[in-house]
Scaffold this motif. Structure first.
Motif, PDB file in Angstrom:
ATOM      1  N   GLU A  26      19.100 -28.867   8.596  1.00  0.00           N
ATOM      2  CA  GLU A  26      19.010 -30.336   8.773  1.00  0.00           C
ATOM      3  C   GLU A  26      18.095 -30.735   7.404  1.00  0.00           C
ATOM      4  O   GLU A  26      18.427 -31.630   6.855  1.00  0.00           O
ATOM      5  CB  GLU A  26      18.278 -30.455   9.900  1.00  0.00           C
ATOM      6  CG  GLU A  26      18.113 -31.972  10.323  1.00  0.00           C
ATOM      7  CD  GLU A  26      17.495 -32.377  11.663  1.00  0.00           C
ATOM      8  OE1 GLU A  26      16.817 -33.345  11.597  1.00  0.00           O
ATOM      9  OE2 GLU A  26      17.529 -31.492  12.300  1.00  0.00           O
ATOM     10  N   LEU A  27      16.991 -29.984   7.294  1.00  0.00           N
ATOM     11  CA  LEU A  27      16.191 -30.434   6.146  1.00  0.00           C
ATOM     12  C   LEU A  27      17.019 -30.491   4.779  1.00  0.00           C
ATOM     13  O   LEU A  27      16.845 -31.328   3.739  1.00  0.00           O
ATOM     14  CB  LEU A  27      15.066 -29.838   6.204  1.00  0.00           C
ATOM     15  CG  LEU A  27      14.003 -30.194   6.988  1.00  0.00           C
ATOM     16  CD1 LEU A  27      12.836 -29.087   7.153  1.00  0.00           C
ATOM     17  CD2 LEU A  27      13.295 -31.418   6.968  1.00  0.00           C
ATOM     18  N   HIS A  69      16.850 -26.056  11.675  1.00  0.00           N
ATOM     19  CA  HIS A  69      15.856 -27.082  11.290  1.00  0.00           C
ATOM     20  C   HIS A  69      15.941 -27.064   9.745  1.00  0.00           C
ATOM     21  O   HIS A  69      15.975 -28.240   9.129  1.00  0.00           O
ATOM     22  CB  HIS A  69      14.243 -26.925  11.586  1.00  0.00           C
ATOM     23  CG  HIS A  69      14.056 -27.086  13.015  1.00  0.00           C
ATOM     24  ND1 HIS A  69      14.239 -28.195  13.546  1.00  0.00           N
ATOM     25  CD2 HIS A  69      13.606 -26.219  14.073  1.00  0.00           C
ATOM     26  CE1 HIS A  69      13.780 -28.287  15.108  1.00  0.00           C
ATOM     27  NE2 HIS A  69      13.476 -27.170  15.234  1.00  0.00           N
ATOM     28  N   ILE A 108       8.816 -22.120   8.167  1.00  0.00           N
ATOM     29  CA  ILE A 108       9.798 -22.874   7.597  1.00  0.00           C
ATOM     30  C   ILE A 108      10.155 -22.933   6.296  1.00  0.00           C
ATOM     31  O   ILE A 108      11.418 -22.965   5.518  1.00  0.00           O
ATOM     32  CB  ILE A 108      10.248 -24.453   8.370  1.00  0.00           C
ATOM     33  CG1 ILE A 108      11.289 -24.946   8.099  1.00  0.00           C
ATOM     34  CG2 ILE A 108       8.747 -25.279   7.523  1.00  0.00           C
ATOM     35  CD1 ILE A 108      11.487 -26.226   8.822  1.00  0.00           C
ATOM     36  N   SER A 140      18.410 -20.936  11.132  1.00  0.00           N
ATOM     37  CA  SER A 140      17.529 -21.934  11.442  1.00  0.00           C
ATOM     38  C   SER A 140      18.211 -23.278  11.398  1.00  0.00           C
ATOM     39  O   SER A 140      18.446 -23.937  10.125  1.00  0.00           O
ATOM     40  CB  SER A 140      16.212 -22.047  10.684  1.00  0.00           C
ATOM     41  OG  SER A 140      15.409 -23.325  10.774  1.00  0.00           O
ATOM     42  N   GLU A 170      18.911 -33.734   4.933  1.00  0.00           N
ATOM     43  CA  GLU A 170      18.173 -35.156   5.262  1.00  0.00           C
ATOM     44  C   GLU A 170      17.184 -35.029   4.020  1.00  0.00           C
ATOM     45  O   GLU A 170      16.933 -36.275   3.680  1.00  0.00           O
ATOM     46  CB  GLU A 170      17.665 -35.000   6.552  1.00  0.00           C
ATOM     47  CG  GLU A 170      16.812 -36.197   6.886  1.00  0.00           C
ATOM     48  CD  GLU A 170      16.404 -36.383   8.203  1.00  0.00           C
ATOM     49  OE1 GLU A 170      15.156 -36.951   8.246  1.00  0.00           O
ATOM     50  OE2 GLU A 170      16.804 -35.260   8.923  1.00  0.00           O
TER      51      GLU A 170
END
Length: 391
Positions: free
Chosen positions: A355-356, A352, A119, A350, A359
């Protein structure tokens, strides 16, 4: 490297890792039994064996001792994707099974969390993509922003900064390496999710290369980390394998094969015309050839992946060497086959990561994203440290 760096580097070993593990185990024992429990076990002899005075002195001694809970750490281990084929080849397992076995082994030692750095690599790739597009649009005879040279290999970056200087460092991609991004993820985002201060986390990176140890010592993190490093300790794949072997885990011999080519190129064509030229340059000899052509203005590429180790990261000295220090070509060939079979996923797909971005980093192109995901480079006068680069 300098003498001071050599000392710091020598401290990044399995002993440092086990020091934290042992402190945590001592703390857990204290919380589970209390000093009363330990005292009861210590005194359990035959009736009347110890005199009242000796018991009293023992009681006073125990009361005077304290468990320093401030030294307790949350242990996090992040594993580089290039390390997994090594464990798969070493133990004759699939990558999935090797990953599960490694995770289970680390947790059996006392590690709290085990992460995959893929990631973090996604973040690094996405930021590199954006920077390349920006450089491509800005490039001109007056402002030569191309070629853009990748900066994920610390051995290559160190050589560029200490020997080649400003003409080359200006071409280095400013996106932080996956290891640096993972350090920020763990010590910033994950720490806040767990309601922990960064210094309460001991973050270990498992990587294929010894240069990653030096990168951990030199990386500069945003002020919010209050002096805490993103990676507290880097252990090579080989060092982890030694720990596993000492635990009586069976290891099987690997099969043989050949090395990858160390210079590759790809072109992007539109209507029969070449629009972009990409290259991959591995190993010091190819890097020197690239630099010579670049300085002569005869290097036609727009984007170049540069890695210090011949054969790429899979051939890092921390995992692809025989006990006598030679390249383990048999193991390398098997790792290459395993690594080639791992499915490739586009980082922009991705959920995730997206989202990161929102966020954690307050948006894709936010000031925080720029601060956390990008870095700068230092150029030193040629000759000052030109002899301390070992390949």
């Amino acid at each position: 490297m300098t003498a001071e760096e050599g000392v710091q580097l020598s401290q990044q070993n399995a002993k440092d890792f086990f020091r934290v593990l042992n402190l945590n185990k001592f703390h857990r024992l204290y919380r589970r039994h209390g000093w009363g429990g330990l005292r009861k076990q210590s005194w359990r002899k035959s009736e009347g064996e110890a005199s009242t005075s000796s018991r009293g002195s023992r009681r006073e001694q125990v009361k005077g001792e304290k468990c320093d809970t401030s030294k307790h750490k949350v242990l996090v281990v992040s594993v580089c994707p290039q390390s997994l084929p090594y464990f798969a080849a070493k133990f004759n397992l699939s990558v999935t099974d090797a990953s599960r076995r490694l995770c289970g082994f680390l947790k059996s030692l006392g590690v709290h969390y085990v992460f995959d750095t893929t990631i973090a690599a996604d973040f690094s790739i996405l930021e590199s993509q954006k920077e390349f597009v920006r450089r491509y649009r800005q490039h001109s005879e007056e402002e030569r922003t191309l070629p853009m040279l990748t900066s994920a290999c610390p051995g290559w970056v160190r050589y560029a900064e200490r020997v080649l200087g400003c003409p080359i460092t200006a071409h280095l991609c400013t996106a932080r390496s996956p290891q640096q991004v993972m350090g920020s993820l763990v010590k910033d985002y994950f720490a806040r999710q767990q309601n922990l201060s960064p210094e309460k986390i001991f973050h270990v990176i498992v990587a294929p290369c010894y240069d990653k140890k030096l990168e951990a010592l030199q990386e500069s993190l945003p002020p919010a980390f209050h002096g805490s490093r993103g990676a507290d300790c880097v252990l090579t794949s080989g060092e982890i394998a030694q720990i596993m072997e000492q635990g009586d885990l069976s290891v099987k011999d690997a099969a043989v094969d050949t090395l990858n080519k160390d210079f590759q190129e790809v072109t992007l064509e539109k209507n029969g015309e070449v629009v972009l030229r990409f290259a991959a340059t591995y190993g010091f000899r190819n890097i020197q050839n690239m630099i010579l052509k670049l300085k002569k203005g005869k290097f036609p590429y727009h984007f170049v992946e540069v890695l210090a180790c011949a054969g790429g990261c899979l051939n890092g000295r921390g995992q692809a060497q025989t006990p006598d220090g030679h390249a383990d070509k048999a193991l390398l060939r098997q790792m290459e086959g395993i690594y080639a079979d791992i499915p490739v996923r586009r980082p922009e797909s991705s959920a995730h990561v997206q989202e990161l971005y929102q966020e954690w980093l307050e948006g894709i192109n936010s000031p925080k994203a720029r601060e956390v995901l990008h870095t700068t480079y230092q150029s030193q006068e040629r000759g000052a440290h030109s002899l301390d680069i070992k390949w």
